[in-house]
Design an enzyme around this catalytic site. Structure first.
Site, PDB file in Angstrom:
ATOM      1  N   ASP A 100       2.849  -4.708   8.164  1.00  0.00           N
ATOM      2  CA  ASP A 100       1.624  -3.923   8.039  1.00  0.00           C
ATOM      3  C   ASP A 100       0.454  -4.909   8.122  1.00  0.00           C
ATOM      4  O   ASP A 100       0.207  -5.690   7.201  1.00  0.00           O
ATOM      5  CB  ASP A 100       1.670  -3.201   6.680  1.00  0.00           C
ATOM      6  CG  ASP A 100       0.321  -2.615   6.268  1.00  0.00           C
ATOM      7  OD1 ASP A 100      -0.674  -2.818   6.984  1.00  0.00           O
ATOM      8  OD2 ASP A 100       0.279  -1.969   5.204  1.00  0.00           O
ATOM      9  N   LYS A 123     -10.667  -0.773  10.445  1.00  0.00           N
ATOM     10  CA  LYS A 123     -10.826  -1.970   9.609  1.00  0.00           C
ATOM     11  C   LYS A 123     -11.209  -3.182  10.455  1.00  0.00           C
ATOM     12  O   LYS A 123     -11.452  -4.261   9.939  1.00  0.00           O
ATOM     13  CB  LYS A 123      -9.536  -2.254   8.841  1.00  0.00           C
ATOM     14  CG  LYS A 123      -9.228  -1.171   7.804  1.00  0.00           C
ATOM     15  CD  LYS A 123      -8.077  -1.553   6.941  1.00  0.00           C
ATOM     16  CE  LYS A 123      -7.429  -0.364   6.271  1.00  0.00           C
ATOM     17  NZ  LYS A 123      -8.069   0.070   5.034  1.00  0.00           N
ATOM     18  N   HIS A 177       0.873  -1.184   0.000  1.00  0.00           N
ATOM     19  CA  HIS A 177       0.000   0.000   0.000  1.00  0.00           C
ATOM     20  C   HIS A 177       0.912   1.236   0.000  1.00  0.00           C
ATOM     21  O   HIS A 177       2.030   1.177   0.522  1.00  0.00           O
ATOM     22  CB  HIS A 177      -0.826  -0.058   1.285  1.00  0.00           C
ATOM     23  CG  HIS A 177      -1.884   0.981   1.438  1.00  0.00           C
ATOM     24  ND1 HIS A 177      -1.612   2.263   1.852  1.00  0.00           N
ATOM     25  CD2 HIS A 177      -3.218   0.922   1.267  1.00  0.00           C
ATOM     26  CE1 HIS A 177      -2.749   2.942   1.928  1.00  0.00           C
ATOM     27  NE2 HIS A 177      -3.741   2.158   1.573  1.00  0.00           N
ATOM     28  N   CYS A 234      -4.824   2.452  -3.615  1.00  0.00           N
ATOM     29  CA  CYS A 234      -3.589   2.971  -2.989  1.00  0.00           C
ATOM     30  C   CYS A 234      -2.432   2.000  -3.181  1.00  0.00           C
ATOM     31  O   CYS A 234      -1.591   1.820  -2.287  1.00  0.00           O
ATOM     32  CB  CYS A 234      -3.784   3.257  -1.501  1.00  0.00           C
ATOM     33  SG  CYS A 234      -4.948   4.553  -1.189  1.00  0.00           S
ATOM     34  N   GLN A 277      -4.741  -5.490   6.893  1.00  0.00           N
ATOM     35  CA  GLN A 277      -5.734  -6.411   6.326  1.00  0.00           C
ATOM     36  C   GLN A 277      -5.683  -7.805   6.951  1.00  0.00           C
ATOM     37  O   GLN A 277      -6.426  -8.683   6.530  1.00  0.00           O
ATOM     38  CB  GLN A 277      -5.519  -6.542   4.803  1.00  0.00           C
ATOM     39  CG  GLN A 277      -5.633  -5.249   4.035  1.00  0.00           C
ATOM     40  CD  GLN A 277      -7.043  -4.678   4.046  1.00  0.00           C
ATOM     41  OE1 GLN A 277      -8.025  -5.384   4.310  1.00  0.00           O
ATOM     42  NE2 GLN A 277      -7.169  -3.395   3.768  1.00  0.00           N
TER      43      GLN A 277
HETATM   44  N1  PMP Z   1      -1.847  -0.852   4.514  1.00  0.00           N
HETATM   45  C1  PMP Z   1      -2.826  -1.581   3.999  1.00  0.00           C
HETATM   46  C2  PMP Z   1      -2.514  -2.964   3.521  1.00  0.00           C
HETATM   47  C3  PMP Z   1      -4.121  -1.063   3.924  1.00  0.00           C
HETATM   48  O1  PMP Z   1      -5.106  -1.790   3.418  1.00  0.00           O
HETATM   49  C4  PMP Z   1      -4.375   0.251   4.390  1.00  0.00           C
HETATM   50  C5  PMP Z   1      -5.743   0.879   4.288  1.00  0.00           C
HETATM   51  N2  PMP Z   1      -6.352   0.710   3.048  1.00  0.00           N
HETATM   52  C6  PMP Z   1      -3.318   0.958   4.935  1.00  0.00           C
HETATM   53  C7  PMP Z   1      -2.066   0.385   4.984  1.00  0.00           C
HETATM   54  C8  PMP Z   1      -3.496   2.357   5.486  1.00  0.00           C
HETATM   55  O2  PMP Z   1      -4.328   2.298   6.594  1.00  0.00           O
HETATM   56  P1  PMP Z   1      -4.887   3.639   7.253  1.00  0.00           P
HETATM   57  O3  PMP Z   1      -5.444   4.457   6.126  1.00  0.00           O
HETATM   58  O4  PMP Z   1      -5.940   3.157   8.201  1.00  0.00           O
HETATM   59  O5  PMP Z   1      -3.761   4.290   7.939  1.00  0.00           O
END
Ligand code: PMP
Length: 411
Positions: free
Chosen positions: A205, A231, A128, A369, A208
């Site tokens: 990270d 999430k 991401h 993203c 998910q």
């Molecule tokens: N890493 C991953 C794999 C994600 O799916 C997301 C959110 N789509 C993020 C990072 C960023 O998370 P946040 O916007 O809650 O900081």
């Protein structure tokens, strides 16, 4: 009528989520954008009101009873996060705004002298943007070099290539546990062990993974692990960063301000111990407290049950969608979480998303993203259906009917 499952009483669970029982554009809502953010159960919504109606006040510095109660509730939530991740100590849990802030915290603190010119940082082709850009900042600032673990067409990381990228120059590895764009579950335990063999630290990270499967940071031997509350059926604006105690001790503070200090004079300041060293300023207290409630909720259902049911739903959706004419899947890794990324041959994903929305079906369209993944496949984006435990096989059928409509209108 909703199909039930041997492990979870889905119809009853859906009753816990008021937002699911509304119409969107005149149609019952089918919410399939759970990888972006999940809906909140009544327990969580009530806990928000309850916090403001009973104990709202600033934490850690008041002698009055409300402040003590709010502090206790906030720290109880930290303990729940610790237990959820099976961290050893509660002060190894830092509250942040979420995964993005957690990664920025680690990258920025490493930049204060711990990463040097010529050091190498590894990320993967599946990341991401929030696990790419902070490392680019760090490399620009320190002269370190960013290297990328490649992936294959199925969206699986190439572990041979990973091993050959690792060397005594590798100082840090930052990868996701589960890809938000493709659903790939990465073999992080093995990858962490290999990074440790060359003396590198690893951040996972878990945006998910934490909502969908049991995670044990000690069993993984992760150095840092992070997730976002929104999430995992909790509030926005809060998340957590786990770090091994001795590494958090080594990292300089991220932001300066109240709460994170021990003493301050105009000449110099000394810093508070963990976890406060990394928690400058008044935090999102209510969200911190309520994150604990969200964790209670998923524990009552059981993470093992959630994982098993979502896998069943994923298999069902994949099988049904495979038979759909013009279906092009992206990300067909052997190990996947409940995310299906796809396109309909010759049709722009955005156009499909707009038609599905008119039918009450919420999916994500675009690059999620994760632009480098779209570049890899040479596509502008995908349609992404991401499932939670409150989704049903009936909703998969509705999605398929919607896709048939979209295809008929657009081709
Ligand atoms: N890493 C991953 C794999 C994600 O799916 C997301 C959110 N789509 C993020 C990072 C960023 O998370 P946040 O916007 O809650 O900081």
């Amino acid at each position: 009528m909703v199909s039930d499952n041997a492990l979870l009483h889905i119809e009853k669970i859906r009753e816990d989520f008021p937002i699911l029982h509304q119409k969107i554009n005149g149609q019952p809502l089918v919410y399939l954008d759970n990888a972006a953010s999940t809906q909140k159960p009544r327990l969580v919504l009530d806990a928000i009101t309850d916090y403001y109606q009973t104990i709202n006040s600033n934490i850690h510095r008041g002698v009055h009873l409300l402040s003590q109660k709010a502090t206790d509730a906030y720290e109880l939530s930290r303990e729940k996060v610790r237990a959820h991740l099976n961290a050893e100590k509660a002060h190894e849990i830092i509250f942040t705004r979420g995964v993005t802030e957690s990664i920025n915290l680690v990258a920025s603190s490493l930049g204060k002298g711990l990463i040097k010119k010529g050091d190498e940082i590894l990320i993967s082709a599946l990341e991401h943007h929030s696990n790419i850009v902070p490392w680019q900042f760090l490399c620009a600032q320190s002269g370190a070099i960013l290297k990328v673990i490649p992936m294959n067409e199925k969206g699986e990381l190439l572990l041979e290539a990973y091993r050959s990228l690792l060397s005594d120059k590798t100082k840090f590895v930052a990868i996701n546990h589960v890809s938000n764009a493709l659903g790939t579950v990465n073999p992080v335990k093995e990858m962490i062990a290999q990074a440790h063999d060359v003396g590198a630290w690893v951040l996972i990270d878990g945006a998910q993974s934490v909502p969908h499967m049991p995670v044990d940071v000690q069993a993984l031997d992760a150095d840092f692990y992070t997730f976002s509350a929104h999430k995992i059926y909790g509030p926005t604006g809060i998340g957590a960063l786990y770090g091994k105690e001795h590494l958090l001790e080594l990292l300089p503070p991220y932001q300066g301000g109240g709460e994170m200090i021990s003493t301050v004079t105009f000449e110099e300041s000394t810093y508070a111990g963990l976890p406060h060293k990394f928690e400058a300023g008044t935090p999102n207290i209510e969200a911190g407290v309520v994150l604990g409630t969200a964790i209670d909720y998923v524990h009552a259902l059981g993470l093992e049950n959630i994982a098993a049911y979502e896998q069943e739903l994923l298999r069902y959706a994949h099988q049904k969608m495979s038979a759909f004419e013009g279906m092009e899947f992206y990300g067909t890794a052997q190990h996947k979480a409940s995310v299906i990324s796809f396109n309909l041959k010759g049709i722009h994903p955005y156009d499909v998303g707009v038609i599905l929305d008119k039918l009450g079906i919420a999916v994500r369209t675009g690059h999620h993203c994760a632009q480098p993944i779209m570049d890899f496949y040479n596509i502008p984006g995908t349609i992404r259906a991401s499932f939670a435990f409150y989704n049903t096989k009936e909703e998969v059928e509705i999605l398929l009917k919607g896709l048939a409509k979209a295809r008929a209108m657009l081709s």
